[in-house]
Design a protein around this motif. Structure first.
Motif, PDB file in Angstrom:
ATOM      1  N   TYR A 290       0.859  -1.192   0.000  1.00  0.00           N
ATOM      2  CA  TYR A 290       0.000   0.000   0.000  1.00  0.00           C
ATOM      3  C   TYR A 290       0.895   1.241   0.000  1.00  0.00           C
ATOM      4  CZ  TYR A 290      -3.461  -3.368   1.770  1.00  0.00           C
ATOM      5  OH  TYR A 290      -4.281  -4.453   1.947  1.00  0.00           O
ATOM      6  N   SER A 291       0.552   2.236  -0.798  1.00  0.00           N
ATOM      7  CA  SER A 291       1.304   3.494  -0.771  1.00  0.00           C
ATOM      8  C   SER A 291       1.286   4.100   0.628  1.00  0.00           C
ATOM      9  CB  SER A 291       0.708   4.481  -1.781  1.00  0.00           C
ATOM     10  OG  SER A 291       0.825   3.985  -3.093  1.00  0.00           O
ATOM     11  N   GLU A 292       0.182   3.887   1.335  1.00  0.00           N
ATOM     12  CA  GLU A 292       0.040   4.446   2.685  1.00  0.00           C
ATOM     13  C   GLU A 292       1.046   3.861   3.673  1.00  0.00           C
ATOM     14  OE1 GLU A 292      -4.009   4.855   0.699  1.00  0.00           O
ATOM     15  OE2 GLU A 292      -2.403   3.364   0.771  1.00  0.00           O
ATOM     16  N   ASN A 293       1.623   2.702   3.354  1.00  0.00           N
ATOM     17  CA  ASN A 293       2.670   2.146   4.226  1.00  0.00           C
ATOM     18  C   ASN A 293       3.812   3.147   4.383  1.00  0.00           C
ATOM     19  OD1 ASN A 293       1.181  -0.176   4.279  1.00  0.00           O
ATOM     20  ND2 ASN A 293       2.630  -1.435   3.133  1.00  0.00           N
ATOM     21  N   TYR A 294       4.021   3.966   3.346  1.00  0.00           N
ATOM     22  CA  TYR A 294       5.065   4.985   3.409  1.00  0.00           C
ATOM     23  C   TYR A 294       4.501   6.379   3.666  1.00  0.00           C
ATOM     24  CZ  TYR A 294       8.771   1.777   2.324  1.00  0.00           C
ATOM     25  OH  TYR A 294       9.679   0.752   2.413  1.00  0.00           O
ATOM     26  N   THR A 295       3.445   6.746   2.979  1.00  0.00           N
ATOM     27  CA  THR A 295       2.965   8.128   3.103  1.00  0.00           C
ATOM     28  C   THR A 295       2.417   8.437   4.500  1.00  0.00           C
ATOM     29  OG1 THR A 295       0.779   7.534   2.210  1.00  0.00           O
ATOM     30  CG2 THR A 295       2.450   8.300   0.641  1.00  0.00           C
ATOM     31  N   ALA A 296       2.050   7.413   5.254  1.00  0.00           N
ATOM     32  CA  ALA A 296       1.586   7.651   6.625  1.00  0.00           C
ATOM     33  C   ALA A 296       2.689   8.239   7.496  1.00  0.00           C
ATOM     34  CB  ALA A 296       1.068   6.358   7.241  1.00  0.00           C
ATOM     35  N   ASN A 297       3.945   8.068   7.055  1.00  0.00           N
ATOM     36  CA  ASN A 297       5.080   8.547   7.847  1.00  0.00           C
ATOM     37  C   ASN A 297       5.755   9.776   7.246  1.00  0.00           C
ATOM     38  OD1 ASN A 297       4.874   6.320   9.698  1.00  0.00           O
ATOM     39  ND2 ASN A 297       5.750   5.025   8.082  1.00  0.00           N
TER      40      ASN A 297
ATOM     41  N   ALA B   3      14.645  13.015   6.065  1.00  0.00           N
ATOM     42  CA  ALA B   3      15.131  11.751   5.522  1.00  0.00           C
ATOM     43  C   ALA B   3      14.050  10.675   5.535  1.00  0.00           C
ATOM     44  CB  ALA B   3      16.342  11.263   6.309  1.00  0.00           C
ATOM     45  N   VAL B   4      14.088   9.834   4.523  1.00  0.00           N
ATOM     46  CA  VAL B   4      13.337   8.579   4.489  1.00  0.00           C
ATOM     47  C   VAL B   4      14.347   7.484   4.790  1.00  0.00           C
ATOM     48  CG1 VAL B   4      12.131   6.929   3.011  1.00  0.00           C
ATOM     49  CG2 VAL B   4      11.627   9.374   2.822  1.00  0.00           C
ATOM     50  N   LEU B   5      14.048   6.637   5.762  1.00  0.00           N
ATOM     51  CA  LEU B   5      14.960   5.565   6.135  1.00  0.00           C
ATOM     52  C   LEU B   5      14.467   4.231   5.589  1.00  0.00           C
ATOM     53  CD1 LEU B   5      15.608   6.470   9.888  1.00  0.00           C
ATOM     54  CD2 LEU B   5      16.846   7.266   7.857  1.00  0.00           C
ATOM     55  N   GLY B   6      15.383   3.332   5.309  1.00  0.00           N
ATOM     56  CA  GLY B   6      14.990   2.012   4.842  1.00  0.00           C
ATOM     57  C   GLY B   6      16.197   1.149   4.563  1.00  0.00           C
ATOM     58  N   SER B   7      15.915  -0.068   4.075  1.00  0.00           N
ATOM     59  CA  SER B   7      16.979  -1.009   3.736  1.00  0.00           C
ATOM     60  C   SER B   7      16.783  -1.584   2.336  1.00  0.00           C
ATOM     61  CB  SER B   7      17.013  -2.157   4.760  1.00  0.00           C
ATOM     62  OG  SER B   7      17.305  -1.697   6.053  1.00  0.00           O
ATOM     63  N   ALA B   8      16.033  -0.879   1.516  1.00  0.00           N
ATOM     64  CA  ALA B   8      15.639  -1.418   0.211  1.00  0.00           C
ATOM     65  C   ALA B   8      16.646  -1.150  -0.897  1.00  0.00           C
ATOM     66  CB  ALA B   8      14.278  -0.854  -0.195  1.00  0.00           C
ATOM     67  N   GLY B   9      17.683  -0.356  -0.620  1.00  0.00           N
ATOM     68  CA  GLY B   9      18.642  -0.033  -1.664  1.00  0.00           C
ATOM     69  C   GLY B   9      17.941   0.604  -2.857  1.00  0.00           C
ATOM     70  N   GLU B  10      18.176   0.055  -4.036  1.00  0.00           N
ATOM     71  CA  GLU B  10      17.524   0.555  -5.250  1.00  0.00           C
ATOM     72  C   GLU B  10      16.362  -0.349  -5.677  1.00  0.00           C
ATOM     73  OE1 GLU B  10      18.170   3.619  -6.807  1.00  0.00           O
ATOM     74  OE2 GLU B  10      19.107   3.729  -4.827  1.00  0.00           O
ATOM     75  N   GLY B  11      15.855  -1.130  -4.747  1.00  0.00           N
ATOM     76  CA  GLY B  11      14.698  -1.967  -5.033  1.00  0.00           C
ATOM     77  C   GLY B  11      13.482  -1.124  -5.383  1.00  0.00           C
ATOM     78  N   LYS B  12      12.659  -1.622  -6.277  1.00  0.00           N
ATOM     79  CA  LYS B  12      11.492  -0.871  -6.741  1.00  0.00           C
ATOM     80  C   LYS B  12      10.213  -1.346  -6.047  1.00  0.00           C
ATOM     81  CE  LYS B  12      13.176   0.435 -11.323  1.00  0.00           C
ATOM     82  NZ  LYS B  12      12.872   0.449 -12.781  1.00  0.00           N
ATOM     83  N   PHE B  13       9.356  -0.357  -5.743  1.00  0.00           N
ATOM     84  CA  PHE B  13       8.074  -0.610  -5.102  1.00  0.00           C
ATOM     85  C   PHE B  13       6.947  -0.267  -6.073  1.00  0.00           C
ATOM     86  CE2 PHE B  13      11.056   0.040  -1.735  1.00  0.00           C
ATOM     87  CZ  PHE B  13      10.600  -0.693  -0.651  1.00  0.00           C
ATOM     88  N   SER B  14       6.129  -1.251  -6.422  1.00  0.00           N
ATOM     89  CA  SER B  14       4.971  -1.006  -7.296  1.00  0.00           C
ATOM     90  C   SER B  14       3.742  -0.834  -6.403  1.00  0.00           C
ATOM     91  CB  SER B  14       4.763  -2.180  -8.259  1.00  0.00           C
ATOM     92  OG  SER B  14       5.909  -2.402  -9.043  1.00  0.00           O
ATOM     93  N   THR B  15       3.672   0.309  -5.736  1.00  0.00           N
ATOM     94  CA  THR B  15       2.590   0.508  -4.770  1.00  0.00           C
ATOM     95  C   THR B  15       1.327   1.061  -5.437  1.00  0.00           C
ATOM     96  OG1 THR B  15       3.106   2.812  -4.191  1.00  0.00           O
ATOM     97  CG2 THR B  15       4.329   1.075  -3.021  1.00  0.00           C
ATOM     98  N   ALA B  16       0.220   0.910  -4.719  1.00  0.00           N
ATOM     99  CA  ALA B  16      -1.051   1.520  -5.103  1.00  0.00           C
ATOM    100  C   ALA B  16      -1.760   1.906  -3.814  1.00  0.00           C
ATOM    101  CB  ALA B  16      -1.893   0.555  -5.932  1.00  0.00           C
ATOM    102  N   SER B  17      -2.782   2.712  -3.921  1.00  0.00           N
ATOM    103  CA  SER B  17      -3.493   3.147  -2.720  1.00  0.00           C
ATOM    104  C   SER B  17      -4.431   2.054  -2.209  1.00  0.00           C
ATOM    105  CB  SER B  17      -4.308   4.405  -3.011  1.00  0.00           C
ATOM    106  OG  SER B  17      -5.413   4.091  -3.847  1.00  0.00           O
TER     107      SER B  17
ATOM    108  N   PRO C 150      -6.197   3.930 -14.320  1.00  0.00           N
ATOM    109  CA  PRO C 150      -4.831   3.881 -13.790  1.00  0.00           C
ATOM    110  C   PRO C 150      -4.844   3.821 -12.257  1.00  0.00           C
ATOM    111  CG  PRO C 150      -5.039   5.595 -15.456  1.00  0.00           C
ATOM    112  CD  PRO C 150      -6.428   5.143 -15.135  1.00  0.00           C
ATOM    113  N   THR C 151      -3.867   3.186 -11.693  1.00  0.00           N
ATOM    114  CA  THR C 151      -3.767   3.188 -10.234  1.00  0.00           C
ATOM    115  C   THR C 151      -3.309   4.565  -9.750  1.00  0.00           C
ATOM    116  OG1 THR C 151      -1.476   2.368 -10.348  1.00  0.00           O
ATOM    117  CG2 THR C 151      -3.241   0.722 -10.135  1.00  0.00           C
ATOM    118  N   THR C 152      -3.536   4.836  -8.484  1.00  0.00           N
ATOM    119  CA  THR C 152      -3.163   6.116  -7.889  1.00  0.00           C
ATOM    120  C   THR C 152      -1.642   6.237  -7.832  1.00  0.00           C
ATOM    121  OG1 THR C 152      -5.146   5.995  -6.513  1.00  0.00           O
ATOM    122  CG2 THR C 152      -3.469   7.604  -5.879  1.00  0.00           C
ATOM    123  N   SER C 153      -1.117   7.308  -8.378  1.00  0.00           N
ATOM    124  CA  SER C 153       0.341   7.486  -8.404  1.00  0.00           C
ATOM    125  C   SER C 153       0.865   7.798  -7.011  1.00  0.00           C
ATOM    126  CB  SER C 153       0.721   8.621  -9.360  1.00  0.00           C
ATOM    127  OG  SER C 153       0.286   9.876  -8.826  1.00  0.00           O
ATOM    128  N   ILE C 154       2.148   7.530  -6.781  1.00  0.00           N
ATOM    129  CA  ILE C 154       2.739   7.846  -5.495  1.00  0.00           C
ATOM    130  C   ILE C 154       2.737   9.364  -5.280  1.00  0.00           C
ATOM    131  CG2 ILE C 154       5.124   7.951  -6.332  1.00  0.00           C
ATOM    132  CD1 ILE C 154       3.827   6.624  -2.916  1.00  0.00           C
TER     133      ILE C 154
END
Length: 282
Positions: free
Chosen positions: A140-147, A156-170, A270-274
């Motif tokens: 869910y996009s909200e997993n990130y936008t909630a913060n 800063a946005v913190l994480g451990s994903a490196g350059e991994g891609k997230f195909s999120t939607a709302s 279309p899905t909701t953009s980030i």
């Protein structure tokens, strides 16, 4: 009759609202642990029934007369398999014709630890002889936008994903997809890999926050254990922090990327953009 479990939750409530746009309220049942939490749905004509994943006795009666059931995965990580099994067994006993289950994106091949209980649930469904359809939801996009507030505060946005891609939607996108499936014929046996149309890295996500907010935000990549420690320091339970850090590692391996556009095809738009999700959060 269509029943939605976990109907007071963030996704469940949105599914009900989407169903109300597609069918009469008299055909919808909201199954919840606390009926008082969905008085607003009852006022719209939705039938409310008490159902608790952990209390099998509540489930068979709650599922009486139900044709299609949406099993929204439990929020209690570590307890999902027994709880989902209770729901599946009760649905079978009640004569439910179709179970739709909210699994995880690319469950069988997913590198995320979170996938284990979803895979086990999918196996229980296959063994149950109840017709079922899998809604394998991406992030869910909200997993990130909630913060976003914290990201703006610290720059800063913190994480451990490196350059991994997230195909999120709302959540609205995923809820609408569930409603489409529940109100469509011939869904048994189908597997939907559901994800957003446009993927992004966390570096790109931080850049989008900067652009929309006017405040500079950067992405800081951390080792998995260090990121988990940060999450516990801001108040998350240790188990959840570990799972979220692991999920970022899974994303770095492609576990949360999917470009099939199955979700947008299913909902007919279309899905909701980030970027739009960021604007909504701001």
């Amino acid at each position: 009759m269509i029943l939605v479990t976990g109907a007071s939750g963030q996704l469940g409530r949105l599914v009900i609202h989407s169903l109300l746009e597609k069918t009469d309220a008299s055909h919808i049942i909201a199954a919840v642990r606390n009926p008082d939490s969905v008085k607003d749905l009852a006022e719209k004509g939705v039938q409310v029934r008490h159902a608790d994943y952990a209390q099998p006795d509540t489930l068979v009666s709650a599922f009486a007369g139900v044709e299609k059931l949406l099993l929204i995965s439990s929020s209690e990580v570590g307890q999902r398999t027994p709880q989902h099994t209770n729901v599946i067994n009760a649905a079978k006993e009640a004569g439910v014709s179709l179970i739709a289950y909210t699994s995880i994106l690319q469950a069988v091949s997913s590198p995320l630890a979170l996938a284990a209980e979803h895979i086990e649930t999918e196996k229980r469904l296959a063994e149950s002889d109840v017709p079922y359809v899998l809604l394998r939801n991406g992030w869910y996009s909200e997993n990130y936008t909630a913060n976003i507030g914290m990201a703006l505060e610290h720059g800063a946005v913190l994480g451990s994903a490196g350059e991994g891609k997230f195909s999120t939607a709302s959540r609205v996108d995923y809820a609408e997809a569930a409603a489409v499936v529940l109100t469509s014929d011939n869904q048994a046996g189908k597997v939907y890999e559901l994800a957003g149309d446009n993927a992004f890295t966390l570096t790109e996500y931080a850049s989008a926050i900067s652009k929309e907010s006017g405040t500079t935000v950067v992405y800081q990549n951390l080792p998995e254990t260090e990121y988990a420690q940060v999450l516990t320091q801001v108040g998350l339970p240790e188990g959840l922090a570990t799972i979220l850090a692991n999920s970022d590692i899974g994303a770095s391996k492609g576990g949360l990327f999917n470009d099939s556009k199955t979700l947008s095809t299913l909902i007919g738009r279309p899905t909701t953009s980030i970027e739009d999700s960021i604007k909504a959060a701001l």
